[in-house]
Scaffold this motif. Structure first.
Motif, short mmCIF file in Angstrom:
data_model
loop_
_atom_site.label_atom_id
_atom_site.label_comp_id
_atom_site.label_asym_id
_atom_site.label_seq_id
_atom_site.Cartn_x
_atom_site.Cartn_y
_atom_site.Cartn_z
N SER A 78 49.05 46.99 28.33
CA SER A 78 49.66 46.16 29.36
C SER A 78 48.76 44.99 29.73
O SER A 78 49.23 43.84 29.84
CB SER A 78 49.96 47.00 30.61
N PHE A 79 47.47 45.26 29.91
CA PHE A 79 46.55 44.17 30.23
C PHE A 79 46.38 43.24 29.04
O PHE A 79 46.21 42.02 29.21
CB PHE A 79 45.19 44.71 30.67
N TYR A 80 46.42 43.80 27.82
CA TYR A 80 46.33 42.94 26.63
C TYR A 80 47.49 41.95 26.60
O TYR A 80 47.31 40.77 26.28
CB TYR A 80 46.33 43.78 25.35
N ILE A 81 48.70 42.43 26.93
CA ILE A 81 49.86 41.56 26.95
C ILE A 81 49.66 40.41 27.93
O ILE A 81 49.93 39.24 27.61
CB ILE A 81 51.13 42.36 27.31
N LEU A 82 49.17 40.73 29.13
CA LEU A 82 48.94 39.69 30.13
C LEU A 82 47.89 38.69 29.64
O LEU A 82 48.07 37.46 29.79
CB LEU A 82 48.49 40.32 31.45
N GLU A 83 46.80 39.20 29.06
CA GLU A 83 45.74 38.31 28.58
C GLU A 83 46.23 37.47 27.40
O GLU A 83 45.87 36.28 27.27
CB GLU A 83 44.52 39.14 28.17
N GLU B 293 48.43 34.71 28.68
CA GLU B 293 47.61 33.68 29.29
C GLU B 293 46.92 32.82 28.21
O GLU B 293 46.85 31.60 28.31
CB GLU B 293 46.57 34.33 30.21
N GLN B 294 46.45 33.50 27.13
CA GLN B 294 45.77 32.79 26.05
C GLN B 294 46.72 31.82 25.35
O GLN B 294 46.32 30.72 24.94
CB GLN B 294 45.21 33.79 25.03
N ARG B 295 47.99 32.22 25.23
CA ARG B 295 48.97 31.40 24.50
C ARG B 295 49.70 30.43 25.43
O ARG B 295 50.82 30.00 25.14
CB ARG B 295 49.98 32.30 23.79
N GLY B 296 49.07 30.09 26.54
CA GLY B 296 49.65 29.07 27.42
C GLY B 296 50.62 29.60 28.44
O GLY B 296 51.31 28.80 29.09
N GLY B 297 50.74 30.93 28.57
CA GLY B 297 51.60 31.51 29.60
C GLY B 297 52.90 32.07 29.09
O GLY B 297 53.66 32.66 29.87
N GLY B 298 53.21 31.91 27.79
CA GLY B 298 54.48 32.44 27.29
C GLY B 298 54.47 32.65 25.79
O GLY B 298 53.85 31.91 25.04
N ILE B 299 55.17 33.73 25.36
CA ILE B 299 55.35 34.05 23.93
C ILE B 299 56.81 34.45 23.74
O ILE B 299 57.38 35.15 24.59
CB ILE B 299 54.42 35.21 23.51
#
Length: 203
Positions: free
Chosen positions: A98-103, A106-112
């Protein structure tokens, strides 16, 4: 000031000291010492902090107002706090998808794109978190597996834990769990539709 008020003040002060010692122990252990498994290391930090603060309880005159039973209760509380910290903070952050998804978001500009998450997990999560190496290391340190001639094998301990996990999953996990808008019992038996045609078994 009543004796009970004084005792409460001492208890709060001792527990605050425990929290400081616990965090300091964790930081020193994490930054300067070798760690085999994050969870076990954090548990050890909690035990060390409890021992150090227990010595303080029995040696420092300021805490003489506390009886032996109260001091022992504090020790038990500190052990539980140490365990709660170990499992709720470093362990969760270390292994939480879950935290990986959030990080990653964030790394990809806020959305995937939603349809790209499978690709992100397969091509990025597994590699970036060294997921296989970390989990195999944890199981080796726990004594649940051994690696022999390139094969990962269950130990007797591992087999018992796998049997318990399977039994609990099948019988006591939620039967109506929300998964992307639909309630399902899919995760009570994740192997339900698993293929048997695989070529990676060890013989």
């Amino acid at each position: 000031m009543g004796i009970q008020t004084i005792k409460i003040g001492r208890i709060i002060a001792a527990t605050a000291a425990f929290v400081v010692v616990l965090l300091a122990t964790y930081v020193v252990h994490s930054l300067y010492l070798r760690v085999n498994v994050v969870f076990y290391s954090a548990i050890l930090d909690g035990i060390i902090a409890t021992i150090l603060c227990s010595v303080m309880l029995w040696i420092v005159p300021w805490f003489r107002v506390l009886g032996s039973a109260e001091k022992l209760q504090l020790v038990v509380i500190w052990l539980l706090l140490g365990y709660g910290y170990a499992i709720s903070v470093p362990t969760v952050l270390d292994r939480s998808l879950s935290f990986y998804i959030l990080e990653k978001l964030e790394q990809r500009g806020g959305g995937i794109r939603q349809d790209a998450f499978g690709e992100a997990f397969t091509n990025e999560y597994m590699k970036e978190d060294h997921l296989v190496d970390v989990r195999l290391t944890e199981q080796l340190q726990s004594g649940t597996i051994v690696i022999h001639n390139g094969c990962v094998l269950l130990t007797d301990k591992g087999r018992r834990l796998a049997d318990f996990s399977r039994y609990f999953r099948n019988n006591f996990l939620p039967k109506h769990r929300l998964l992307m808008g639909t309630y399902s019992d899919t995760l009570t038996d994740p192997f339900r539709h698993s293929t048997t045609d695989v070529d990676y078994r060890c013989h």
